[in-house]
Design a protein around this motif. Structure first.
Motif, PDB file in Angstrom:
ATOM      1  N   MET A 257      -2.074   7.993  -2.116  1.00 20.15           N
ATOM      2  CA  MET A 257      -1.487   8.273  -0.798  1.00 20.15           C
ATOM      3  C   MET A 257      -1.052   7.012  -0.058  1.00 20.15           C
ATOM      4  N   GLN A 258      -1.450   5.845  -0.535  1.00 22.94           N
ATOM      5  CA  GLN A 258      -1.015   4.621   0.146  1.00 22.94           C
ATOM      6  C   GLN A 258      -0.179   3.726  -0.775  1.00 22.94           C
TER       7      GLN A 258
ATOM      8  N   ARG B  31       2.353   5.780  -2.812  1.00 27.12           N
ATOM      9  CA  ARG B  31       2.839   6.917  -2.030  1.00 27.12           C
ATOM     10  C   ARG B  31       4.277   7.288  -2.432  1.00 27.12           C
TER      11      ARG B  31
END
Lengths: 247, 302
Positions: B239-240, B243
């Motif tokens: 998610m980071q 991403r």
């Protein structure tokens, strides 16, 4: 059937047999090679115990000695430098315990995933439990690096050369092969301890202990059986041979 | 150790990078294209017969690029030959088996194509079946290579081969639709493929997309209810750091936008079918990126 035909057939047959022999002979030799190299110090089970409470933040004796002893190259690119042993500092989140130093190296697992996945059998395990890489078989596919949970392996990204400071007892590895800690196998076979352990002792730390786990009289066998020790990622079932005290 | 903050004095390069991601995409797209090629001669769906050679040649070309990529990526490129010498072959190494598959798969496709050209239905079917098994195995193997690493928690899931195969199926169809579109643009009217085939393949692709989303959901569930490593793997790595390839390229561009197109009347338009196909083919590459490099990411520190 004429004599000439028989002779021609015989010559063709002999030629075919010779060609087959020349083709197969190297393969037969290569097939025999792994069996020969598994005999070293059979019956022993080399292991290392690291007392992280005795290992200090400022000391780099083990990493320096390893680099010098084994001609481990530094390229000046942090992500591509080769490390056979490296130090990791663990600090308690809540700061209730002092930080501990964890030297991390190849754990010479009894069940090594790097050996299992190697497509050319370049990675192998000796009878005494030391996991080694045959630099002449390694193709540099790096699957062993992917498989090793200890990040103990490095690819040699650049060409290295022997210098006046290089240790003549250890070969220089060429660009494109994977290398890692050997427990200083060349020293062990000469009856010496690994360079990192010796350097640690010289510093007066005594944080590193090396020996034969199969010998019940050895210091390491006694300590591993009497002191609370841990291994890294025991859940993976690899049976690593580097034990930590004080983690 | 899990409750500790780690500081370190060593870094690690990601051992497998873009080249391996591209290789996984090529093998997948090749396998998917070959499945289309087999529709007419192996599964007996006659209206797909005109597509056979286009699909087969696409699959062969994609796969013939693979040995060059893989050899170039080796630390010792000349030693690729060791993978083919019996004395070096290591049966417990998945890559040793993969080498066999990468050699046999294009050969079987070529033999199949030869019998298709000769209009030999019996042998085309036999070698088509062999080639399909090898196509699926070759791409299944790429999932297995990543899966068999217990230390890499993002990769260590039995869903891996299935995710890879589903990605192969949809990206192969997407690629074929784009090739058909380009071909139809370049050739005169009488040589063009029937557009209804493209719409039909887009429909197959939609089923594949739904199944892929389902598999990703299963993987997501396992991750967020998993170990601390898995939670960090999802929250931080996917998610980071990754991403873009994970959330945007694979999920949004590669799956959800095409799905929206394919469940609306847009699917019956040339533009809709082609845009959806192109997005899927590109989006699957996002999966290959995060799957290969994301699993190694956390381990590139300390």
């Amino acid at each position: 059937m004429t004599m000439a035909t028989i002779e021609r057939r015989a010559v063709l047959g002999l030629g075919g047999a010779l060609a087959a022999g020349v083709t197969l002979a190297p393969g037969i030799t290569l097939l025999a090679a792994p069996a020969e190299r598994t005999e070293a110090s059979a019956g022993r089970r080399w292991a290392m115990l690291i007392d992280s409470t005795q290992c200090t933040n400022s000391c780099t004796a083990c990493t320096t000695a390893c680099r010098k002893e084994n001609n481990v190259p530094l390229f000046g690119e942090p992500s591509r430098d080769v490390h056979w042993i490296r130090k990791v500092e663990l600090r308690d989140k809540d700061q209730r315990r002092p930080s501990v130093q964890v030297p991390v190296l190849c754990n010479h697992c009894e069940n090594p995933p790097c050996v299992h996945v190697c497509p050319t059998e370049a990675s192998f395990i000796r009878k005494d439990g030391i996991v080694l890489v045959d630099m002449h078989r390694c193709i540099g596919c790096r699957y062993c690096i992917i498989a090793c949970p200890y990040k103990a392996r490095s690819l040699v990204y650049h060409e290295t050369r022997r210098t006046d400071e290089s240790n003549p007892n250890v070969p220089i590895r060429s660009k494109g092969v994977v290398e890692k800690c050997t427990f200083c196998v060349h020293r062990l076979d000469d009856g010496q301890e690994p360079a990192c352990v010796e350097a640690c002792k010289k510093e007066g730390k005594g944080a590193m202990l090396f020996g034969d786990l199969n010998d019940p009289r050895s210091e390491i066998a006694k300590r591993v059986h009497t002191v609370a020790t841990k291994t890294i990622r025991p859940d993976l079932g690899l049976k690593p041979r580097v034990y930590y005290q004080g983690l | 150790m899990e409750e500790s903050i780690v500081t370190y004095n060593a870094f690690h390069h990601v051992a497998w990078g873009t080249t391996i991601s591209v290789y996984f995409w090529l093998v997948g797209a090749s396998a998917g294209s070959f499945v289309i090629s087999s529709f007419g001669w192996v599964f007996g769906i006659k209206r797909y017969k005109p597509l056979t050679m286009t699909a087969s040649v696409t699959a062969i070309i994609m796969l013939l690029l693979v040995p060059f990529l893989l050899t170039w990526d080796l630390g010792k490129p000349v030693r690729f030959i060791y993978l083919l010498i019996p004395g070096y072959w290591h049966s417990t190494g998945p890559m040793a088996w993969g080498t066999l598959l990468i050699c046999l798969y294009p050969m079987s496709m070529m033999v199949y194509s030869y019998f298709v050209i000769k209009s030999n239905q019996t042998f085309a079917k036999v070698f088509g079946i062999v080639a399909i098994v090898l196509a699926l195995s070759t791409h299944w193997y790429t999932g297995v290579v990543m899966e068999l690493n217990p230390g890499r928690f993002l990769n260590h899931t039995a869903l891996a081969p299935l995710l890879f195969l589903t990605g192969a199926f949809i990206s192969g169809i997407g690629l074929m639709n784009v090739i058909v579109w380009i071909r139809n643009m370049l050739l005169p009217e009488e040589k063009r493929f029937d557009w209804t085939l493209v719409y039909e393949m887009a429909q197959f692709m939609m089923y594949g997309i739904v199944f892929d989303i389902f598999l990703l959901f299963l993987d997501f569930m396992q991750t967020i209810y998993g170990s601390q490593n898995e939670v960090i793997g999802h929250g931080v790595v996917l998610m980071q750091v990754f991403r873009f390839p994970y959330l945007w390229l694979e999920m949004v561009i590669g799956l959800f936008i095409p799905l929206i197109i394919l469940v609306t009347p847009l699917k019956r338009t040339k533009a809709g079918a082609i845009v959806a196909s192109l997005l899927v083919a590109v989006g699957v590459y996002g999966m290959r990126i995060w799957w290969v490099m994301g699993g190694q990411y956390l381990q590139s520190f300390y």
